[in-house]
Design a protein around this motif. Structure first.
Motif, PDB file in Angstrom:
ATOM      1  N   LYS A 106      -3.287   2.141   7.314  1.00 49.08           N
ATOM      2  CA  LYS A 106      -1.838   2.336   7.212  1.00 49.08           C
ATOM      3  C   LYS A 106      -1.538   3.783   6.854  1.00 49.08           C
ATOM      4  O   LYS A 106      -2.251   4.395   6.052  1.00 49.08           O
ATOM      5  N   ALA A 107      -0.478   4.318   7.457  1.00 51.29           N
ATOM      6  CA  ALA A 107       0.031   5.640   7.106  1.00 51.29           C
ATOM      7  C   ALA A 107       1.425   5.468   6.532  1.00 51.29           C
ATOM      8  O   ALA A 107       2.267   4.794   7.128  1.00 51.29           O
ATOM      9  N   VAL A 108       1.650   6.050   5.363  1.00 50.99           N
ATOM     10  CA  VAL A 108       2.930   5.919   4.663  1.00 50.99           C
ATOM     11  C   VAL A 108       3.451   7.312   4.332  1.00 50.99           C
ATOM     12  O   VAL A 108       2.704   8.164   3.842  1.00 50.99           O
ATOM     13  N   VAL A 109       4.727   7.531   4.588  1.00 50.37           N
ATOM     14  CA  VAL A 109       5.371   8.807   4.274  1.00 50.37           C
ATOM     15  C   VAL A 109       6.453   8.574   3.233  1.00 50.37           C
ATOM     16  O   VAL A 109       7.244   7.630   3.345  1.00 50.37           O
ATOM     17  N   ARG A 110       6.474   9.446   2.228  1.00 52.49           N
ATOM     18  CA  ARG A 110       7.544   9.403   1.228  1.00 52.49           C
ATOM     19  C   ARG A 110       7.931  10.835   0.893  1.00 52.49           C
ATOM     20  O   ARG A 110       7.215  11.533   0.169  1.00 52.49           O
ATOM     21  N   GLY A 111       9.035  11.278   1.478  1.00 52.83           N
ATOM     22  CA  GLY A 111       9.485  12.646   1.255  1.00 52.83           C
ATOM     23  C   GLY A 111       8.490  13.655   1.779  1.00 52.83           C
ATOM     24  O   GLY A 111       8.087  13.596   2.953  1.00 52.83           O
ATOM     25  N   ASN A 112       8.056  14.554   0.926  1.00 57.31           N
ATOM     26  CA  ASN A 112       7.112  15.601   1.320  1.00 57.31           C
ATOM     27  C   ASN A 112       5.667  15.214   1.073  1.00 57.31           C
ATOM     28  O   ASN A 112       4.780  16.071   1.095  1.00 57.31           O
ATOM     29  N   GLU A 113       5.424  13.940   0.859  1.00 54.39           N
ATOM     30  CA  GLU A 113       4.062  13.453   0.644  1.00 54.39           C
ATOM     31  C   GLU A 113       3.780  12.261   1.560  1.00 54.39           C
ATOM     32  O   GLU A 113       4.677  11.499   1.907  1.00 54.39           O
ATOM     33  N   ALA A 114       2.517  12.128   1.923  1.00 48.87           N
ATOM     34  CA  ALA A 114       2.120  11.017   2.791  1.00 48.87           C
ATOM     35  C   ALA A 114       0.683  10.637   2.480  1.00 48.87           C
ATOM     36  O   ALA A 114      -0.077  11.412   1.877  1.00 48.87           O
ATOM     37  N   VAL A 115       0.308   9.450   2.888  1.00 45.53           N
ATOM     38  CA  VAL A 115      -1.066   8.988   2.712  1.00 45.53           C
ATOM     39  C   VAL A 115      -1.454   8.152   3.925  1.00 45.53           C
ATOM     40  O   VAL A 115      -0.618   7.485   4.537  1.00 45.53           O
ATOM     41  N   ILE A 116      -2.721   8.243   4.290  1.00 44.14           N
ATOM     42  CA  ILE A 116      -3.306   7.341   5.273  1.00 44.14           C
ATOM     43  C   ILE A 116      -4.489   6.673   4.596  1.00 44.14           C
ATOM     44  O   ILE A 116      -5.250   7.338   3.879  1.00 44.14           O
ATOM     45  N   VAL A 117      -4.634   5.372   4.761  1.00 43.02           N
ATOM     46  CA  VAL A 117      -5.625   4.625   3.994  1.00 43.02           C
ATOM     47  C   VAL A 117      -6.235   3.522   4.854  1.00 43.02           C
ATOM     48  O   VAL A 117      -5.583   2.998   5.758  1.00 43.02           O
ATOM     49  N   GLU A 118      -7.505   3.217   4.585  1.00 38.86           N
ATOM     50  CA  GLU A 118      -8.175   2.067   5.204  1.00 38.86           C
ATOM     51  C   GLU A 118      -8.735   1.188   4.106  1.00 38.86           C
ATOM     52  O   GLU A 118      -9.452   1.652   3.224  1.00 38.86           O
ATOM     53  N   ILE A 119      -8.385  -0.103   4.155  1.00 34.48           N
ATOM     54  CA  ILE A 119      -8.954  -1.104   3.262  1.00 34.48           C
ATOM     55  C   ILE A 119      -9.619  -2.166   4.126  1.00 34.48           C
ATOM     56  O   ILE A 119      -9.020  -2.658   5.082  1.00 34.48           O
ATOM     57  N   ASN A 120     -10.859  -2.484   3.797  1.00 33.71           N
ATOM     58  CA  ASN A 120     -11.643  -3.399   4.616  1.00 33.71           C
ATOM     59  C   ASN A 120     -11.734  -4.792   4.027  1.00 33.71           C
ATOM     60  O   ASN A 120     -11.729  -4.977   2.807  1.00 33.71           O
ATOM     61  N   SER A 121     -11.823  -5.767   4.923  1.00 32.41           N
ATOM     62  CA  SER A 121     -12.076  -7.155   4.581  1.00 32.41           C
ATOM     63  C   SER A 121     -13.233  -7.628   5.450  1.00 32.41           C
ATOM     64  O   SER A 121     -13.715  -6.903   6.308  1.00 32.41           O
ATOM     65  N   GLU A 122     -13.670  -8.866   5.231  1.00 37.00           N
ATOM     66  CA  GLU A 122     -14.787  -9.386   6.020  1.00 37.00           C
ATOM     67  C   GLU A 122     -14.344  -9.920   7.376  1.00 37.00           C
ATOM     68  O   GLU A 122     -15.108  -9.882   8.338  1.00 37.00           O
ATOM     69  N   THR A 123     -13.124 -10.450   7.462  1.00 38.92           N
ATOM     70  CA  THR A 123     -12.666 -11.061   8.704  1.00 38.92           C
ATOM     71  C   THR A 123     -11.289 -10.532   9.098  1.00 38.92           C
ATOM     72  O   THR A 123     -10.490 -10.143   8.241  1.00 38.92           O
ATOM     73  N   ASP A 124     -11.021 -10.556  10.384  1.00 39.65           N
ATOM     74  CA  ASP A 124      -9.722 -10.155  10.897  1.00 39.65           C
ATOM     75  C   ASP A 124      -8.643 -11.132  10.449  1.00 39.65           C
ATOM     76  O   ASP A 124      -7.485 -10.764  10.259  1.00 39.65           O
TER      77      ASP A 124
END
Length: 292
Positions: free
Chosen positions: A62-80
């Motif tokens: 997921k990529a999230v933007v808030r004002g002049n800051e943003a983050v992209i993150v991956e969180i893993n699980s075992e199954t879809d």
């Protein structure tokens, strides 16, 4: 003491565990709600720890933007299947905003230093893993800041299997979004030729040299051939040199210039890329679960 259905429901609402687990926790703690919550936390962390040897190669980005800051993150699980679970989707949202707020430098620092609901992130994720029933892990993230003269672009594909976060110079949100979509589809590895590591360049040059010599080309023209083939190689892996997805008569750099913009950087995350997935024999797995 007798445990009422109302107590069980209250504990389930507070913790998200199943009915039998909630009832057992209340019995073990003589109906003390706070002690029952602690009991489930301890049990949940223990259950999550037993999942440590499992491979978590599914999940969400997921990529999230808030004002002049943003983050992209991956969180893993075992199954879809779990990755589509509402609790898992809420988890990645919560973690993303916590990362923007607290700005840890590394995954290791995030797990120990970032706090959510008064718990460190490692404990928070393990508790959620116990409730959801699978190993869950924070794999990677990037927190990015911009100036007022810059713009973020984001793109998400297949419900979060692919996410892109792009930073451009110039206030052109439409171009930022479109180049992010291009990155999602065309999978550039580097921003430009200067960003390509020397070892990647040297390896490709050595391979192309060997190919040219094996074709029996005269040594005098091999160097010119290699230069041309390297140019094609960079056009495939470097964003600014790629043909633009929506108009392949132009490169991304040319389209950026037309839009009074310059791509400064990007991150493209695809769920599970680079993780070796365990190949299971489905029939054997079912048999083992049935005790056969």
């Amino acid at each position: 003491m007798a445990i009422t259905a109302k107590q069980v429901k209250e504990l389930r609402d507070r913790t998200g565990v199943g009915m039998m687990d909630a009832k057992k926790a209340l019995v073990e703690t003589d109906g003390d709600m706070d002690k029952a919550v602690d009991f489930l936390r301890e049990k949940g962390i223990s259950k999550a720890a037993k999942k440590a040897d499992r491979i978590a190669a599914e999940g969400l980005t997921k990529a999230v933007v808030r004002g002049n800051e943003a983050v992209i993150v991956e969180i893993n699980s075992e199954t879809d299947f779990v990755a589509r679970n509402e609790q898992f989707i809420n988890l990645i949202d919560t973690v993303a905003f916590a990362l923007i707020d607290q700005k840890p430098a590394t995954v290791e620092a995030a797990l120990t230093d970032v706090t959510i609901e008064g718990k460190d992130l490692d404990t928070y994720i393990k508790e959620k893993a116990a409730i959801i029933g699978e190993k869950i892990s924070l794999r990677r993230f990037e927190v990015v800041s911009k100036t007022d003269s810059q713009e973020f672009g984001t793109y998400s594909h297949q419900g979060g299997r692919i996410s892109v976060l792009t930073l451009i110079e110039g206030n052109n949100p439409e171009f930022a979004s479109m180049v992010s979509m291009h990155i999602g589809g065309m999978k550039p590895q580097y921003l430009n030729e200067e960003a390509v590591p020397a070892e990647v360049y040297e390896h490709e040059k050595a391979v192309l040299t060997e190919q040219s010599l094996n074709e029996g080309k005269p040594a005098a023209i091999v160097e010119k051939m290699i230069t041309g083939r390297l140019r094609k190689f960079f056009a495939e892996i470097c964003l600014v040199d790629q043909k633009y997805l929506l108009d392949d008569s132009k490169t991304v750099a040319e389209v950026a210039k037309e839009n009074n913009a310059e791509v400064k950087g990007f991150f493209r995350y695809e769920v599970g890329e680079g993780i070796e997935k365990r190949q299971n024999d489905f029939a054997s797995e079912v048999a083992s679960q049935m005790g056969k």
